[in-house]
Design a protein around this motif. Structure first.
Motif, PDB file in Angstrom:
ATOM      1  N   ALA A 143       0.833  -1.207   0.000  1.00 16.77           N
ATOM      2  CA  ALA A 143       0.000   0.000   0.000  1.00 16.77           C
ATOM      3  C   ALA A 143       0.867   1.257   0.000  1.00 16.77           C
ATOM      4  O   ALA A 143       0.553   2.243  -0.681  1.00 16.77           O
ATOM      5  N   ALA A 144       1.972   1.226   0.751  1.00 18.91           N
ATOM      6  CA  ALA A 144       2.888   2.369   0.781  1.00 18.91           C
ATOM      7  C   ALA A 144       3.531   2.585  -0.584  1.00 18.91           C
ATOM      8  O   ALA A 144       3.726   3.731  -1.023  1.00 18.91           O
ATOM      9  N   VAL A 145       3.828   1.494  -1.277  1.00 22.54           N
ATOM     10  CA  VAL A 145       4.401   1.592  -2.619  1.00 22.54           C
ATOM     11  C   VAL A 145       3.393   2.200  -3.587  1.00 22.54           C
ATOM     12  O   VAL A 145       3.756   3.001  -4.452  1.00 22.54           O
ATOM     13  N   VAL A 146       2.125   1.847  -3.434  1.00 21.29           N
ATOM     14  CA  VAL A 146       1.069   2.418  -4.291  1.00 21.29           C
ATOM     15  C   VAL A 146       0.995   3.927  -4.099  1.00 21.29           C
ATOM     16  O   VAL A 146       0.801   4.681  -5.067  1.00 21.29           O
ATOM     17  N   VAL A 147       1.155   4.390  -2.869  1.00 22.53           N
ATOM     18  CA  VAL A 147       1.163   5.839  -2.596  1.00 22.53           C
ATOM     19  C   VAL A 147       2.311   6.506  -3.349  1.00 22.53           C
ATOM     20  O   VAL A 147       2.148   7.590  -3.933  1.00 22.53           O
ATOM     21  N   VAL A 148       3.475   5.845  -3.370  1.00 26.85           N
ATOM     22  CA  VAL A 148       4.621   6.376  -4.121  1.00 26.85           C
ATOM     23  C   VAL A 148       4.308   6.399  -5.615  1.00 26.85           C
ATOM     24  O   VAL A 148       4.614   7.381  -6.309  1.00 26.85           O
ATOM     25  N   TRP A 149       3.686   5.325  -6.120  1.00 24.43           N
ATOM     26  CA  TRP A 149       3.285   5.301  -7.533  1.00 24.43           C
ATOM     27  C   TRP A 149       2.438   6.521  -7.866  1.00 24.43           C
ATOM     28  O   TRP A 149       2.711   7.226  -8.834  1.00 24.43           O
ATOM     29  N   LEU A 150       1.408   6.749  -7.066  1.00 27.75           N
ATOM     30  CA  LEU A 150       0.484   7.851  -7.329  1.00 27.75           C
ATOM     31  C   LEU A 150       1.205   9.188  -7.303  1.00 27.75           C
ATOM     32  O   LEU A 150       0.991  10.041  -8.175  1.00 27.75           O
ATOM     33  N   ALA A 151       2.069   9.367  -6.310  1.00 30.15           N
ATOM     34  CA  ALA A 151       2.801  10.631  -6.188  1.00 30.15           C
ATOM     35  C   ALA A 151       3.709  10.863  -7.403  1.00 30.15           C
ATOM     36  O   ALA A 151       3.780  11.971  -7.942  1.00 30.15           O
TER      37      ALA A 151
END
Length: 198
Positions: A143-151
């Protein structure tokens, strides 16, 4: 627990390589209207997250159904990671993931294989665990990696303009070098586990 979270987070970040995929996202979204681009980015990231999550939870039954051992998967995954890392360090004309077809992207090539590609799927399959604590750590890291993807992808155009092509290329090669080292470590771990079974 914290160390396990960061190890999983860093590994997934390197495998999915959001910074290296910025040019791919920028090229794929170029024909799309600027107002629609954020929706596509969010949709593709969520699709990739769902695919990786399914493989993470059902990885072990999937292996058993195909009569595959975790050792063989670890070795195969490490080889795929190494091949991708080599293409990151020594760029290929078609890019790390091959040619990108034109038109508005849907699932392919952004969600799969850019984010949830073979290496990422093989990696999350290795995270299949019987302990609930490990599973929660891995889900939180994903989930933390997905946040990085979005950013990264929501600001892809701005990021390319600010950093420039040379800096983005240098950063991708650095990530490729780190990924190569991690893939070799994974390969050695798989070989050690295989030797124990002899």
């Amino acid at each position: 627990m914290t160390e396990n979270f960061f190890q999983t987070f860093i590994l997934l970040l390197l495998v999915t390589d959001p910074f290296g995929n910025v040019p791919l996202f920028a090229a794929a979204l170029q024909p799309v209207a600027p107002a629609r681009r954020p929706r596509i980015v969010v949709r593709e990231c969520l699709i990739a997250f769902a695919v990786l999550l399914v493989f993470m939870f059902f990885g072990r039954p999937f292996l058993h159904a195909l009569s595959l051992s975790e050792v063989s998967l670890r070795i195969a995954g490490s080889v795929i990671l190494l091949m991708i890392a080599i293409r990151m360090v020594f760029p290929h004309p078609d890019g790390v993931l091959g040619k990108n077809e034109g038109g508005e992207p849907f699932i392919v090539p952004l969600a799969i294989p850019a984010l949830a590609g073979p290496s990422a799927l093989a990696t999350v399959l290795l995270f299949s665990s019987e302990t609930r604590g490990d599973v929660m750590i891995h889900v939180a890291a994903l989930a933390a990696v997905v946040v990085v993807w979005l950013a990264v992808f929501l600001g892809a155009d701005r990021l390319q303009r600010v950093l420039g092509t040379q800096v983005m290329t240098a950063f991708e090669r650095l990530m490729g070098l780190i990924l190569a080292a991690m893939s070799i470590e994974m390969l050695l771990g798989g070989i050690r586990e295989f030797v124990k079974t002899l």
